[in-house]
Write a protein that holds these residues in place. Structure first.
Motif, short mmCIF file in Angstrom:
data_model
loop_
_atom_site.label_atom_id
_atom_site.label_comp_id
_atom_site.label_asym_id
_atom_site.label_seq_id
_atom_site.Cartn_x
_atom_site.Cartn_y
_atom_site.Cartn_z
N LYS A 101 0.71 -1.15 -0.04
CA LYS A 101 0.12 -0.21 -0.02
C LYS A 101 0.79 1.23 0.09
O LYS A 101 0.62 2.44 -0.97
CB LYS A 101 -1.12 0.10 1.14
N THR A 102 1.69 1.23 0.75
CA THR A 102 2.73 2.53 0.94
C THR A 102 3.53 2.85 -0.38
O THR A 102 3.47 4.01 -1.02
CB THR A 102 3.64 2.54 2.09
N ARG A 105 0.81 3.84 -2.85
CA ARG A 105 0.23 5.37 -2.89
C ARG A 105 1.32 6.37 -3.14
O ARG A 105 1.22 7.35 -3.46
CB ARG A 105 0.04 5.31 -1.27
N HIS A 106 2.60 5.91 -3.09
CA HIS A 106 3.54 6.74 -3.36
C HIS A 106 4.04 6.46 -4.79
O HIS A 106 5.11 6.83 -5.30
CB HIS A 106 4.93 6.66 -2.68
#
Ligand code: FMN
Length: 310
Positions: A101-102, A105-106
Motif C-alpha cells: 500500500k505505501t 500510494r507513493h
C-alpha cells in the motif's frame, strides 16, 4: 532453459543470493529493490542493497545479480539506473508488481499498471540512460484490480524493447491467492512474439513446472517462495538433483545461513531471518513445520543455538 531467482523484498538478500548461487540451478538473480523517490540515491544505498556491485555485479559463486529499481518518475529512475550501471550493475530490473500500500500510494510498483503507457515511458527513459549493452528488464503482474489491461501492459513493455519480461500471473488485487493464472502468460506470448517472457507464480514442484510450460509455452521461469521452500528446486527442474534431505538443510545450509546473516547485519537479524526461512521450508518439509514451532519462540542467538547447531 533459464531459471531466475525472483526478487523478494526482505527475503532474497545478499546472504540468500550467495547461498542459492552456491547451491546452483539459478542463471540470474535480482536484488531487493532500491526505492527511487525524487533524488539520486547515493552509492552507499546501492552498495547496501546490492553488495555484489563490489564483486563485478555477481555473487561470489558467479551468478549475475541485476539491480532492482522501484519508482514512478522516469527521469529519476533513469538517473538511478545510470548510477547503478556506473557502480557495476550488469542489468536493471524494473518493478511494476509490488502490491504494498505505501509503495502504491507513493506511485510505485503495481500502481503503474493502471496506465500502461507509463511502463513504456519508464523503460524507454532507462534504456536511454544506461549503456547500450545493459539489459533493461521488467517485472509485472497481470493488472491492478483486474486483468482488462493485461495485453496493453504487455504491448507497452514489448514496444519499449525491454530485454525480458517476468510475469507474475496474478493481479495486484489477487495478492498471492492461488492459483496463478498461467493462461494469461500464453496470451502475452502470442501478442508479443518478440518479447522474451518468463513465467512466474506458484511453480512449487517439478510437476508444476511441466504444467506451467505446457500452458504458457515459456521455457524460462522465475521462482520466488518455492525456491525458499525447496532450496534445490531449480536443480531438480534441470534434472540435476533429487530433493535435499531435511537433515542436509539443517546441517549444511542453515548453519551457514545463520552465521552469514549475523555477519551481514547482526544477531537479531539472523534470528528473525532464520524463523522466516524455517517457516517457508515447512511448505515442503513437515519436519520444518515442527521445527518452526520451536524456533519461533527464540529471542536471541543463544536460544537458537539450543535448537539448531551452528
Ligand atoms: C515477501 C515477498 C517479497 C517480494 N518482493 C518483490 C520485489 O521486491 N519485487 C518484485 O518484483 N516482486 C516481489 N515479490 C514477488 C515475487 O517476485 C514473485 O513474483 C511472487 O512471489 C510469485 O512467485 P512465486 O509463487 O514463485 O513466489 C515478492 C514476493 C514476496 C512473497
Amino acid at each position: 532453459m533459464k531459471i531466475y531467482l525472483a526478487p523478494m523484498e526482505g527475503v532474497v538478500d545478499w546472504v540468500i543470493r550467495d547461498i542459492y548461487s552456491r547451491i546452483g540451478g539459478y542463471d540470474e538473480m535480482v536484488s531487493e529493490f532500491v526505492r527511487v523517490t525524487t533524488q539520486l540515491n547515493p552509492p552507499k544505498v546501492f552498495h547496501r542493497y546490492v553488495p555484489e556491485l563490489k564483486t563485478d555485479g555477481k555473487t561470489l559463486a558467479g551468478t549475475p545479480v541485476y539491480v532492482q529499481l522501484l519508482g514512478g518518475d522516469p527521469i529519476c529512475v533513469a538517473e538511478n539506473a545510470a548510477l547503478a550501471c556506473e557502480l557495476g550493475s550488469l542489468g536493471i530490473d524494473l518493478n511494476f508488481g509490488c502490491p504494498a500500500k505505501t509503495v502504491n500510494r507513493h506511485d510505485g510498483g503495481a500502481a503503474l499498471l493502471q496506465r500502461p503507457r507509463r511502463l513504456y515511458d519508464m523503460i524507454t527513459a532507462v534504456k536511454n540512460a544506461v549503456p547500450e549493452h545493459i539489459p533493461v528488464c521488467a517485472k509485472i503482474r497481470l493488472g491492478y484490480n483486474d486483468k482488462t489491461l493485461v495485453n496493453e501492459i504487455a504491448k507497452a513493455v514489448s514496444e519499449s524493447q525491454a530485454h525480458r519480461l517476468i510475469v507474475h500471473a496474478r493481479t495486484k488485487k489477487e495478492g498471492y491467492k492461488p492459483p496463478a493464472h498461467w493462461e494469461f502468460i500464453a496470451k502475452i506470448k502470442e501478442d508479443c512474439p518478440n518479447l522474451p517472457v518468463i513465467a512466474n507464480g506458484d511453480i512449487w514442484t517439478v510437476e508444476d513446472y511441466k504444467r506451467c510450460l505446457k500452458i504458457t509455452g515459456c521455457k524460462d521461469i522465475a521462482l520466488g517462495r518455492p525456491a525458499m521452500a525447496m532450496p534445490d528446486l531449480a536443480l531438480q527442474i534441470k534434472g540435476q538433483a533429487k530433493q535435499f534431505s531435511h537433515d542436509f538443510i539443517e546441517k549444511e545450509l542453515l548453519p551457514s545461513f545463520i552465521t552469514s546473516s549475523a555477519n551481514f547485519k547482526d544477531n537479531k537479524y539472523a534470528v528473525r531471518r532464520t524463523k522466516q526461512w524455517v517457516k517457508l521450508l515447512g511448505r515442503t518439509y513437515p519436519y520444518y513445520t515442527e521445527l518452526f514451532h520451536k524456533v519461533k519462540l527464540c529471542q536471541n542467538m543463544e536460544d537458537l543455538k539450543k535448537i539448531i547447531s551452528f
